[in-house]
Design a protein around this motif. Structure first.
Motif, PDB file in Angstrom:
ATOM      1  N   ARG A  29      36.237  38.756  33.256  1.00  0.00           N
ATOM      2  CA  ARG A  29      37.053  39.796  33.707  1.00  0.00           C
ATOM      3  C   ARG A  29      35.827  41.185  34.011  1.00  0.00           C
ATOM      4  O   ARG A  29      35.999  41.734  34.357  1.00  0.00           O
ATOM      5  CB  ARG A  29      37.914  39.979  32.559  1.00  0.00           C
ATOM      6  N   ASP A  30      35.365  40.953  32.536  1.00  0.00           N
ATOM      7  CA  ASP A  30      33.917  41.971  32.610  1.00  0.00           C
ATOM      8  C   ASP A  30      32.904  41.792  33.460  1.00  0.00           C
ATOM      9  O   ASP A  30      32.267  42.545  34.228  1.00  0.00           O
ATOM     10  CB  ASP A  30      33.822  41.473  30.988  1.00  0.00           C
ATOM     11  N   ASN A  31      33.308  40.414  34.265  1.00  0.00           N
ATOM     12  CA  ASN A  31      31.869  39.628  34.984  1.00  0.00           C
ATOM     13  C   ASN A  31      32.482  39.404  37.038  1.00  0.00           C
ATOM     14  O   ASN A  31      32.144  38.871  36.999  1.00  0.00           O
ATOM     15  CB  ASN A  31      31.350  38.628  34.396  1.00  0.00           C
ATOM     16  N   SER A  32      33.476  40.236  36.700  1.00  0.00           N
ATOM     17  CA  SER A  32      33.779  40.237  37.625  1.00  0.00           C
ATOM     18  C   SER A  32      34.361  38.134  38.151  1.00  0.00           C
ATOM     19  O   SER A  32      34.163  38.609  39.976  1.00  0.00           O
ATOM     20  CB  SER A  32      33.617  40.680  39.202  1.00  0.00           C
ATOM     21  N   VAL A  33      34.579  37.492  37.883  1.00  0.00           N
ATOM     22  CA  VAL A  33      34.581  36.379  38.207  1.00  0.00           C
ATOM     23  C   VAL A  33      36.300  36.025  38.664  1.00  0.00           C
ATOM     24  O   VAL A  33      37.577  36.117  38.026  1.00  0.00           O
ATOM     25  CB  VAL A  33      35.212  35.523  36.984  1.00  0.00           C
ATOM     26  N   PRO A  34      36.587  35.501  40.444  1.00  0.00           N
ATOM     27  CA  PRO A  34      37.477  35.993  40.721  1.00  0.00           C
ATOM     28  C   PRO A  34      38.144  34.635  40.031  1.00  0.00           C
ATOM     29  O   PRO A  34      37.908  32.967  39.573  1.00  0.00           O
ATOM     30  CB  PRO A  34      37.372  35.404  42.381  1.00  0.00           C
ATOM     31  N   GLY A  35      39.868  34.851  40.093  1.00  0.00           N
ATOM     32  CA  GLY A  35      40.306  33.257  39.968  1.00  0.00           C
ATOM     33  C   GLY A  35      41.361  33.415  38.196  1.00  0.00           C
ATOM     34  O   GLY A  35      41.866  32.876  37.928  1.00  0.00           O
ATOM     35  N   ILE A  36      40.516  34.641  37.489  1.00  0.00           N
ATOM     36  CA  ILE A  36      41.261  35.122  36.423  1.00  0.00           C
ATOM     37  C   ILE A  36      41.353  36.564  36.802  1.00  0.00           C
ATOM     38  O   ILE A  36      40.985  37.400  36.325  1.00  0.00           O
ATOM     39  CB  ILE A  36      40.857  34.541  35.197  1.00  0.00           C
ATOM     40  N   ASP A  37      43.534  36.487  36.414  1.00  0.00           N
ATOM     41  CA  ASP A  37      43.535  37.550  37.312  1.00  0.00           C
ATOM     42  C   ASP A  37      44.207  38.244  35.421  1.00  0.00           C
ATOM     43  O   ASP A  37      44.001  39.819  35.743  1.00  0.00           O
ATOM     44  CB  ASP A  37      45.616  37.139  37.343  1.00  0.00           C
ATOM     45  N   ALA A  38      44.234  37.610  34.318  1.00  0.00           N
ATOM     46  CA  ALA A  38      44.281  38.486  33.067  1.00  0.00           C
ATOM     47  C   ALA A  38      45.491  39.216  33.309  1.00  0.00           C
ATOM     48  O   ALA A  38      45.695  40.382  32.079  1.00  0.00           O
ATOM     49  CB  ALA A  38      43.042  38.410  32.742  1.00  0.00           C
ATOM     50  N   ASP A  39      46.475  38.694  33.300  1.00  0.00           N
ATOM     51  CA  ASP A  39      47.979  40.642  33.830  1.00  0.00           C
ATOM     52  C   ASP A  39      48.152  40.977  32.086  1.00  0.00           C
ATOM     53  O   ASP A  39      48.016  42.169  32.061  1.00  0.00           O
ATOM     54  CB  ASP A  39      48.690  39.809  34.509  1.00  0.00           C
ATOM     55  N   CYS A  40      48.163  40.108  31.680  1.00  0.00           N
ATOM     56  CA  CYS A  40      48.903  40.307  29.891  1.00  0.00           C
ATOM     57  C   CYS A  40      47.577  40.724  29.243  1.00  0.00           C
ATOM     58  O   CYS A  40      47.809  41.538  28.237  1.00  0.00           O
ATOM     59  CB  CYS A  40      49.365  39.477  29.334  1.00  0.00           C
ATOM     60  N   GLY A  41      46.276  40.678  29.930  1.00  0.00           N
ATOM     61  CA  GLY A  41      45.384  41.285  29.178  1.00  0.00           C
ATOM     62  C   GLY A  41      44.960  41.147  27.822  1.00  0.00           C
ATOM     63  O   GLY A  41      44.162  41.349  26.924  1.00  0.00           O
ATOM     64  N   GLY A  42      45.668  39.378  27.948  1.00  0.00           N
ATOM     65  CA  GLY A  42      44.852  38.822  26.366  1.00  0.00           C
ATOM     66  C   GLY A  42      45.200  38.724  25.805  1.00  0.00           C
ATOM     67  O   GLY A  42      46.171  37.859  24.530  1.00  0.00           O
ATOM     68  N   ALA A  43      47.697  39.040  26.006  1.00  0.00           N
ATOM     69  CA  ALA A  43      48.046  39.458  24.900  1.00  0.00           C
ATOM     70  C   ALA A  43      48.437  37.362  25.178  1.00  0.00           C
ATOM     71  O   ALA A  43      49.883  37.399  24.041  1.00  0.00           O
ATOM     72  CB  ALA A  43      49.270  39.996  25.042  1.00  0.00           C
ATOM     73  N   CYS A  44      48.376  36.770  25.620  1.00  0.00           N
ATOM     74  CA  CYS A  44      49.170  35.478  25.497  1.00  0.00           C
ATOM     75  C   CYS A  44      50.865  35.048  26.063  1.00  0.00           C
ATOM     76  O   CYS A  44      51.512  34.418  25.545  1.00  0.00           O
ATOM     77  CB  CYS A  44      48.939  34.870  24.184  1.00  0.00           C
TER      78      CYS A  44
END
Length: 107
Positions: A29-44
């Motif tokens: 996320r911090d390096n703008s790698v496409p393909g990881i959306d991380a919609d919940c922000g890391g809350a599993c």
């Protein structure tokens, strides 16, 4: 800093230095790698940071817990033994060189 290689479904590679203590998801996320959306922000609480861990790394990672296993049921084409939620993978010095492959899509 450990280097993590993210490989998009298209084959494009991103080698990123990720600070110890962050997660593999935060590194993407911090390096703008496409393909990881991380919609919940890391809350599993979703499966939008799903990735496939290269075979040689699977046994070097912390064991998958019940919550992560349950969320992987919602991932796009999970593969037993290789699928992980990158929000659950804390970066340590031992993960230097980790390779994760991203699925065709996140759902």
């Amino acid at each position: 800093m450990p280097k993590i290689t993210y490989i998009e479904h298209s084959g494009t590679e991103h080698v990123v230095e990720v600070p110890v203590g962050l997660t593999v998801m935060e590194g993407a996320r911090d390096n703008s790698v496409p393909g990881i959306d991380a919609d919940c922000g890391g809350a599993c609480a979703c499966s939008t940071c799903h990735a496939y861990v290269d075979a040689g790394w699977a046994e070097k990672l912390p064991e998958i817990d019940t919550m992560e296993e349950d969320m992987l049921d919602f991932a796009f084409q999970p593969e037993p033994g290789r699928s992980r939620l990158t929000c659950q993978l804390k970066v340590t010095p031992e993960l230097d060189g980790l390779v994760v492959r991203l699925p065709e899509k996140q759902i």
